[in-house]
Design a protein around this motif. Structure first.
Motif, PDB file in Angstrom:
ATOM      1  N   ARG A  45      11.788 -12.921   6.106  1.00 59.52           N
ATOM      2  CA  ARG A  45      11.810 -12.925   4.640  1.00 59.52           C
ATOM      3  C   ARG A  45      10.604 -12.203   4.055  1.00 59.52           C
ATOM      4  O   ARG A  45      10.659 -11.700   2.922  1.00 59.52           O
ATOM      5  N   MET A  46       9.530 -12.136   4.804  1.00 60.30           N
ATOM      6  CA  MET A  46       8.348 -11.429   4.329  1.00 60.30           C
ATOM      7  C   MET A  46       8.540  -9.922   4.365  1.00 60.30           C
ATOM      8  O   MET A  46       8.095  -9.198   3.454  1.00 60.30           O
ATOM      9  N   PHE A  47       9.250  -9.410   5.376  1.00 60.10           N
ATOM     10  CA  PHE A  47       9.361  -7.963   5.565  1.00 60.10           C
ATOM     11  C   PHE A  47      10.584  -7.345   4.891  1.00 60.10           C
ATOM     12  O   PHE A  47      10.569  -6.152   4.590  1.00 60.10           O
ATOM     13  N   VAL A  48      11.619  -8.129   4.660  1.00 65.69           N
ATOM     14  CA  VAL A  48      12.861  -7.555   4.121  1.00 65.69           C
ATOM     15  C   VAL A  48      12.680  -6.921   2.744  1.00 65.69           C
ATOM     16  O   VAL A  48      13.186  -5.812   2.504  1.00 65.69           O
ATOM     17  N   PRO A  49      11.985  -7.540   1.785  1.00 66.28           N
ATOM     18  CA  PRO A  49      11.903  -6.917   0.453  1.00 66.28           C
ATOM     19  C   PRO A  49      10.900  -5.772   0.344  1.00 66.28           C
ATOM     20  O   PRO A  49      10.751  -5.207  -0.747  1.00 66.28           O
ATOM     21  N   ILE A  50      10.239  -5.399   1.437  1.00 65.21           N
ATOM     22  CA  ILE A  50       9.219  -4.345   1.347  1.00 65.21           C
ATOM     23  C   ILE A  50       9.812  -3.003   0.904  1.00 65.21           C
ATOM     24  O   ILE A  50       9.263  -2.360  -0.007  1.00 65.21           O
ATOM     25  N   PRO A  51      10.918  -2.512   1.493  1.00 63.96           N
ATOM     26  CA  PRO A  51      11.454  -1.212   1.041  1.00 63.96           C
ATOM     27  C   PRO A  51      11.887  -1.214  -0.418  1.00 63.96           C
ATOM     28  O   PRO A  51      11.703  -0.211  -1.130  1.00 63.96           O
ATOM     29  N   VAL A  52      12.450  -2.349  -0.868  1.00 64.20           N
ATOM     30  CA  VAL A  52      12.932  -2.419  -2.251  1.00 64.20           C
ATOM     31  C   VAL A  52      11.766  -2.333  -3.229  1.00 64.20           C
ATOM     32  O   VAL A  52      11.780  -1.517  -4.167  1.00 64.20           O
ATOM     33  N   TRP A  53      10.734  -3.139  -3.017  1.00 63.61           N
ATOM     34  CA  TRP A  53       9.585  -3.123  -3.925  1.00 63.61           C
ATOM     35  C   TRP A  53       8.798  -1.815  -3.817  1.00 63.61           C
ATOM     36  O   TRP A  53       8.248  -1.336  -4.819  1.00 63.61           O
ATOM     37  N   LEU A  87      -0.134   7.667  -9.399  1.00 60.96           N
ATOM     38  CA  LEU A  87      -0.228   6.243  -9.679  1.00 60.96           C
ATOM     39  C   LEU A  87       0.833   5.453  -8.916  1.00 60.96           C
ATOM     40  O   LEU A  87       0.557   4.370  -8.379  1.00 60.96           O
ATOM     41  N   GLY A  88       2.053   5.989  -8.827  1.00 57.64           N
ATOM     42  CA  GLY A  88       3.107   5.310  -8.087  1.00 57.64           C
ATOM     43  C   GLY A  88       2.783   5.192  -6.606  1.00 57.64           C
ATOM     44  O   GLY A  88       2.997   4.145  -5.985  1.00 57.64           O
ATOM     45  N   ILE A  89       2.270   6.267  -6.029  1.00 52.39           N
ATOM     46  CA  ILE A  89       1.918   6.234  -4.606  1.00 52.39           C
ATOM     47  C   ILE A  89       0.790   5.254  -4.341  1.00 52.39           C
ATOM     48  O   ILE A  89       0.800   4.495  -3.355  1.00 52.39           O
ATOM     49  N   LEU A  90      -0.201   5.218  -5.233  1.00 54.86           N
ATOM     50  CA  LEU A  90      -1.312   4.274  -5.061  1.00 54.86           C
ATOM     51  C   LEU A  90      -0.827   2.826  -5.147  1.00 54.86           C
ATOM     52  O   LEU A  90      -1.249   1.972  -4.355  1.00 54.86           O
ATOM     53  N   LEU A  91       0.065   2.537  -6.087  1.00 52.82           N
ATOM     54  CA  LEU A  91       0.599   1.182  -6.200  1.00 52.82           C
ATOM     55  C   LEU A  91       1.403   0.792  -4.962  1.00 52.82           C
ATOM     56  O   LEU A  91       1.303  -0.327  -4.457  1.00 52.82           O
ATOM     57  N   GLY A  92       2.209   1.754  -4.448  1.00 49.83           N
ATOM     58  CA  GLY A  92       2.979   1.476  -3.246  1.00 49.83           C
ATOM     59  C   GLY A  92       2.101   1.232  -2.025  1.00 49.83           C
ATOM     60  O   GLY A  92       2.344   0.313  -1.234  1.00 49.83           O
ATOM     61  N   LEU A  93       1.063   2.049  -1.867  1.00 44.47           N
ATOM     62  CA  LEU A  93       0.147   1.856  -0.742  1.00 44.47           C
ATOM     63  C   LEU A  93      -0.608   0.532  -0.851  1.00 44.47           C
ATOM     64  O   LEU A  93      -0.821  -0.166   0.150  1.00 44.47           O
ATOM     65  N   LEU A 120      -1.442  -5.047   1.156  1.00 42.52           N
ATOM     66  CA  LEU A 120      -1.438  -6.496   0.945  1.00 42.52           C
ATOM     67  C   LEU A 120      -0.441  -7.196   1.854  1.00 42.52           C
ATOM     68  O   LEU A 120      -0.711  -8.282   2.393  1.00 42.52           O
ATOM     69  N   LYS A 121       0.708  -6.574   2.067  1.00 40.88           N
ATOM     70  CA  LYS A 121       1.700  -7.159   2.968  1.00 40.88           C
ATOM     71  C   LYS A 121       1.195  -7.198   4.405  1.00 40.88           C
ATOM     72  O   LYS A 121       1.390  -8.184   5.130  1.00 40.88           O
ATOM     73  N   LEU A 122       0.546  -6.126   4.832  1.00 37.63           N
ATOM     74  CA  LEU A 122       0.000  -6.099   6.195  1.00 37.63           C
ATOM     75  C   LEU A 122      -1.106  -7.135   6.366  1.00 37.63           C
ATOM     76  O   LEU A 122      -1.202  -7.792   7.415  1.00 37.63           O
ATOM     77  N   LEU A 123      -1.925  -7.301   5.354  1.00 39.20           N
ATOM     78  CA  LEU A 123      -2.984  -8.306   5.439  1.00 39.20           C
ATOM     79  C   LEU A 123      -2.401  -9.714   5.543  1.00 39.20           C
ATOM     80  O   LEU A 123      -2.897 -10.545   6.319  1.00 39.20           O
ATOM     81  N   SER A 124      -1.368  -9.993   4.768  1.00 35.16           N
ATOM     82  CA  SER A 124      -0.732 -11.310   4.864  1.00 35.16           C
ATOM     83  C   SER A 124      -0.066 -11.514   6.218  1.00 35.16           C
ATOM     84  O   SER A 124      -0.082 -12.627   6.775  1.00 35.16           O
ATOM     85  N   PHE A 125       0.499 -10.439   6.785  1.00 32.39           N
ATOM     86  CA  PHE A 125       1.128 -10.551   8.099  1.00 32.39           C
ATOM     87  C   PHE A 125       0.090 -10.849   9.178  1.00 32.39           C
ATOM     88  O   PHE A 125       0.266 -11.750  10.013  1.00 32.39           O
ATOM     89  N   PHE A 126      -1.017 -10.105   9.183  1.00 37.52           N
ATOM     90  CA  PHE A 126      -2.047 -10.343  10.188  1.00 37.52           C
ATOM     91  C   PHE A 126      -2.732 -11.701   9.977  1.00 37.52           C
ATOM     92  O   PHE A 126      -3.250 -12.281  10.930  1.00 37.52           O
ATOM     93  N   GLY A 127      -2.736 -12.187   8.735  1.00 42.96           N
ATOM     94  CA  GLY A 127      -3.298 -13.505   8.497  1.00 42.96           C
ATOM     95  C   GLY A 127      -2.464 -14.615   9.101  1.00 42.96           C
ATOM     96  O   GLY A 127      -2.992 -15.658   9.499  1.00 42.96           O
ATOM     97  N   GLN A 128      -1.126 -14.416   9.193  1.00 40.73           N
ATOM     98  CA  GLN A 128      -0.235 -15.417   9.770  1.00 40.73           C
ATOM     99  C   GLN A 128       0.164 -15.105  11.215  1.00 40.73           C
ATOM    100  O   GLN A 128       0.943 -15.851  11.806  1.00 40.73           O
ATOM    101  N   LEU A 129      -0.355 -14.017  11.738  1.00 41.02           N
ATOM    102  CA  LEU A 129       0.021 -13.635  13.100  1.00 41.02           C
ATOM    103  C   LEU A 129      -0.468 -14.647  14.124  1.00 41.02           C
ATOM    104  O   LEU A 129       0.209 -14.899  15.132  1.00 41.02           O
TER     105      LEU A 129
END
Length: 311
Positions: free
Chosen positions: A251-259, A277-283, A288-297
């Protein structure tokens, strides 16, 4: 005779004068001698006189100091009186602003209600579907928890009904909105919707999240249907733990492409600033998603170790 008498009188007068002068001289001498003999007494008298003068001067100076102290106190009181009206004015202004806001809300409440009704009518399908999905999830989750607590005495019929109910709800939802291809988001693809609209993106993410919950709850129902001689209750507990952890990460990874596609905003701004600006927001979102993933790894590794070792 007369000259003799006058001479005698002169002699007596001079004698009286001399005697008086002698007496005055002796008095002065006696006074000086007494002062010299009793010098301590003279000093004490002089000091007493000095103290009396100082007391008199202090008495004369006290009214001035009292008047100055009274003047200082009056000035401080005046300063406090000046600050008190300022505080009262500030509190009065804040109360008047709050009263004005309440009056504005009271007058605008009918218009706000009309606007809310219009928004609800525009999104009535999505709101109704969201309420239905939430109700389905709460019912299925509570039923599965009760069946797990029953252990070997769980109802196989109830588990089969939950499995069919969850599967049918998911398939019916995808069939109803098959034109949007919402199931693409389950495999990290982009559905055929307008990614420029925030509500469309929120719709995709919400539906996909509920479907994933239904999917893993169906797996739990399938494990409940497995007979006890094939899988013990302890082994089922390990499977429940693993499925729950996998569901959280999926559930954490599925919405990544959409957002990510929404944040980049294809075709929204043609300027270089818009693309940057769009590229910076996407990056930033990906970081943030990678940080949350490594925090729960670490927790995920611990769950895998427990599942593999089964202590």
């Amino acid at each position: 005779m007369q000259p003799i008498c006058s001479h005698l009188h002169n002699i007596q007068g001079s004698g009286d004068d001399s005697s008086s002068s002698q007496s005055a001289h002796t008095a002065r001498l006696s006074g000086e001698s007494s002062c010299h003999l009793s010098g301590d007494v003279c000093i004490q008298l002089n000091s007493a006189v000095g103290e009396a003068r100082e007391n008199a001067s202090s008495r004369h100076s006290r009214p001035g100091s009292q008047s100055r102290s009274h003047g200082h106190a009056h000035s401080e009181a005046g300063g406090l009186d000046d600050s008190t009206p300022d505080a009262e004015e500030h509190s009065g202004s804040s109360l008047s602003e709050l009263r004005y806001l309440l009056q504005w809300l009271h007058k605008s409440l009918p218009y706000i209600l009309i606007l809310c009704v219009k928004l609800i009518m525009q999104h009535i399908i999505g709101i109704s579907l969201g309420i239905g999905l939430l109700t389905t999830y709460m019912y299925a989750n509570k039923s599965i928890v009760n069946q797990v607590f029953l252990r070997e005495r769980c109802s196989k019929l109830q588990c089969a009904w939950l499995l069919v109910y969850l599967t049918g709800s998911s398939l019916l939802l995808y069939y109803t909105f098959h034109s949007q291809s919402l199931y693409y988001s389950l495999i990290f693809l982009n559905p055929t919707v307008d990614f420029m609209n925030f509500w469309e993106v929120l719709w995709i993410v919400g539906v996909t999240d509920f479907i994933l919950k239904f999917l893993f709850m169906g797996f739990k129902c399938f494990i409940l249907l497995v007979p006890s001689f094939m899988m013990s209750f302890k082994s089922k507990g390990y499977w429940y733990m693993l499925l729950e952890e996998l569901c959280q990460y999926y559930r954490m990874f599925v919405p990544i492409p959409v957002w990510f596609r929404y944040l980049i905003g294809y075709g929204e701004l043609d300027s270089v600033l818009g693309w940057t600006l769009g590229i910076l927001l996407g990056l930033l979102y990906l970081i943030l998603k990678l940080l949350s993933f490594f925090g729960q790894l670490r927790n995920f590794r611990q769950v895998l170790r427990i599942f593999c070792t089964r202590p």
